[in-house]
Design an enzyme around this catalytic site. Structure first.
Site, PDB file in Angstrom:
ATOM      1  N   TYR A   1      15.503  10.140   2.933  1.00  0.00           N
ATOM      2  CA  TYR A   1      14.247  10.419   3.661  1.00  0.00           C
ATOM      3  C   TYR A   1      13.831  11.884   3.510  1.00  0.00           C
ATOM      4  CZ  TYR A   1      14.268   5.710   5.441  1.00  0.00           C
ATOM      5  OH  TYR A   1      14.231   4.336   5.503  1.00  0.00           O
TER       6      TYR A   1
ATOM      7  N   ASN B   1       2.838   2.137   6.190  1.00  0.00           N
ATOM      8  CA  ASN B   1       3.265   3.385   5.557  1.00  0.00           C
ATOM      9  C   ASN B   1       3.804   4.367   6.586  1.00  0.00           C
ATOM     10  OD1 ASN B   1       2.298   2.220   3.235  1.00  0.00           O
ATOM     11  ND2 ASN B   1       0.341   3.319   3.292  1.00  0.00           N
TER      12      ASN B   1
ATOM     13  N   HIS C   1       5.946   0.745  10.810  1.00  0.00           N
ATOM     14  CA  HIS C   1       7.303   1.033  10.338  1.00  0.00           C
ATOM     15  C   HIS C   1       7.713   2.480  10.591  1.00  0.00           C
ATOM     16  CE1 HIS C   1       6.781  -2.597   7.418  1.00  0.00           C
ATOM     17  NE2 HIS C   1       7.042  -2.976   8.665  1.00  0.00           N
TER      18      HIS C   1
HETATM   19  N1  APR Z   1      -4.310   0.448  -5.189  1.00  0.00           N
HETATM   20  C1  APR Z   1      -4.113  -0.663  -4.438  1.00  0.00           C
HETATM   21  N2  APR Z   1      -2.956  -1.372  -4.440  1.00  0.00           N
HETATM   22  C2  APR Z   1      -1.962  -0.915  -5.234  1.00  0.00           C
HETATM   23  C3  APR Z   1      -2.095   0.241  -6.044  1.00  0.00           C
HETATM   24  C4  APR Z   1      -3.339   0.926  -5.998  1.00  0.00           C
HETATM   25  N3  APR Z   1      -3.547   2.027  -6.741  1.00  0.00           N
HETATM   26  N4  APR Z   1      -0.923   0.413  -6.733  1.00  0.00           N
HETATM   27  C5  APR Z   1      -0.101  -0.585  -6.344  1.00  0.00           C
HETATM   28  N5  APR Z   1      -0.726  -1.395  -5.473  1.00  0.00           N
HETATM   29  C6  APR Z   1      -0.208  -2.593  -4.810  1.00  0.00           C
HETATM   30  C7  APR Z   1       0.844  -3.345  -5.581  1.00  0.00           C
HETATM   31  O1  APR Z   1       0.254  -4.260  -6.484  1.00  0.00           O
HETATM   32  C8  APR Z   1       1.607  -4.054  -4.453  1.00  0.00           C
HETATM   33  O2  APR Z   1       1.002  -5.314  -4.172  1.00  0.00           O
HETATM   34  O3  APR Z   1       0.425  -2.168  -3.612  1.00  0.00           O
HETATM   35  C9  APR Z   1       1.420  -3.125  -3.249  1.00  0.00           C
HETATM   36  C10 APR Z   1       2.675  -2.364  -2.876  1.00  0.00           C
HETATM   37  O4  APR Z   1       3.623  -3.304  -2.431  1.00  0.00           O
HETATM   38  P1  APR Z   1       5.056  -2.777  -1.968  1.00  0.00           P
HETATM   39  O5  APR Z   1       5.563  -1.791  -2.957  1.00  0.00           O
HETATM   40  O6  APR Z   1       5.885  -3.978  -1.625  1.00  0.00           O
HETATM   41  O7  APR Z   1       4.761  -1.938  -0.647  1.00  0.00           O
HETATM   42  P2  APR Z   1       4.500  -2.489   0.801  1.00  0.00           P
HETATM   43  O8  APR Z   1       3.871  -3.854   0.757  1.00  0.00           O
HETATM   44  O9  APR Z   1       3.765  -1.439   1.540  1.00  0.00           O
HETATM   45  O10 APR Z   1       5.989  -2.625   1.411  1.00  0.00           O
HETATM   46  C11 APR Z   1       6.088  -3.044   2.762  1.00  0.00           C
HETATM   47  O11 APR Z   1       8.482  -2.736   2.659  1.00  0.00           O
HETATM   48  O12 APR Z   1      10.137  -1.401   1.920  1.00  0.00           O
HETATM   49  C12 APR Z   1       9.450  -1.772   3.034  1.00  0.00           C
HETATM   50  O13 APR Z   1       9.073  -0.538   5.001  1.00  0.00           O
HETATM   51  C13 APR Z   1       8.747  -0.593   3.645  1.00  0.00           C
HETATM   52  O14 APR Z   1       6.533  -0.504   4.594  1.00  0.00           O
HETATM   53  C14 APR Z   1       7.285  -0.945   3.462  1.00  0.00           C
HETATM   54  C15 APR Z   1       7.307  -2.442   3.382  1.00  0.00           C
END
Ligand code: APR
Length: 232
Positions: free
Chosen positions: A57, A91, A108
């Protein structure tokens, strides 16, 4: 529909911060390619090796401190001048705040805050980029990141559900909706609610069937959607 009483709820994930240089989790080369969740983001990981968790972190916190909001974050602030906008984010960065949004629920947690290992209900704003072993909360117990680890409760889930139940428009941005209970929030809105998801990738037609998929990056598609909503 355009008036300040119409409620627009945003559900954002790591994708909205991707173009600000903060990595996503599940894209190719994402954080979970680099780290094992079980080593850095669970209570068991903390018990086993708290310094490894603090270091994970601390590294991400330094990047967040340098990161700047992008056009997507700022477009959502502009939307607040025309609608009652609430942001629910998965986020832990502060880019929505830095852009000027103020009605924000961090499902989160927040990486720029710390909590005592003994009391998750009190948070402390960090004025340094690092938490080290031996940094104690006022209650005398070790400080840890104010972040919800896998397996821990999501404290403001009910508030988030309440907002979405009363939303006229739901805009999901940059989340793979892989993590529960946050992912279930898209089912909390009524049939009358307009539902959009902004994501550059192909999405599974089953999980996202009730959402209008606007394919593209957040910094392109959010300003476009905001413009359309403002000029209704
Ligand atoms: N604009 C919009 N979407 C995007 C972009 C962009 N420039 N780049 C990537 N993405 C999309 C990806 O296609 C994907 O569907 O953002 C999404 C990110 O997904 P994850 O990486 O799984 O992130 P997230 O859904 O926020 O994860 C949820 O998981 O690890 C835990 O606590 C953590 O809050 C997090 C949670």
């Amino acid at each position: 529909m355009k008036n300040k009483t119409s409620k627009i709820v945003i559900l954002s994930g790591a994708g909205i911060s991707a173009e600000s240089g903060l990595g996503t989790f599940r894209d190719k080369g994402g954080l979970w390619d680099e780290y094992d969740i079980n080593d850095v983001a669970t209570p068991e990981a903390w018990e086993k090796d708290p310094e490894l968790v603090l270091d994970f972190y601390n590294k991400r916190r330094s990047l967040v401190l340098e990161a700047k909001p992008n056009a997507a974050h700022y477009a959502l602030v502009e939307l607040e001048n025309h609608y009652d906008v609430h942001i629910i984010t998965q986020n832990i960065d502060d880019l929505h705040e830095k852009a000027g949004s103020n009605k924000i629920i961090h499902l989160h947690g927040e990486i720029l805050k710390a909590q005592s290992v003994n009391d998750p209900d009190k948070q402390y704003v960090l004025n340094t980029s690092k938490i080290q072993l031996g940094d104690l909360a006022p209650d005398g117990h070790q400080l840890r990141p104010h972040v919800v680890w896998f397996g821990e409760a999501v404290p403001r889930l009910e508030d988030a559900e309440e907002l979405i139940m009363n939303a006229n428009v739901l805009i999901v941005i940059g989340t793979s909706l892989n993590v529960y209970p946050a992912a279930n929030l898209i089912y909390a809105c009524t049939d009358k609610c307009e539902k959009y998801i902004i994501d550059p990738n192909e999405l599974s037609s089953v999980k996202f069937k009730n959402l209008i998929h606007i394919k593209g990056n957040a910094t392109d598609k959010i300003p476009e959607l905001v413009n359309e909503l403002i000029h209704r």
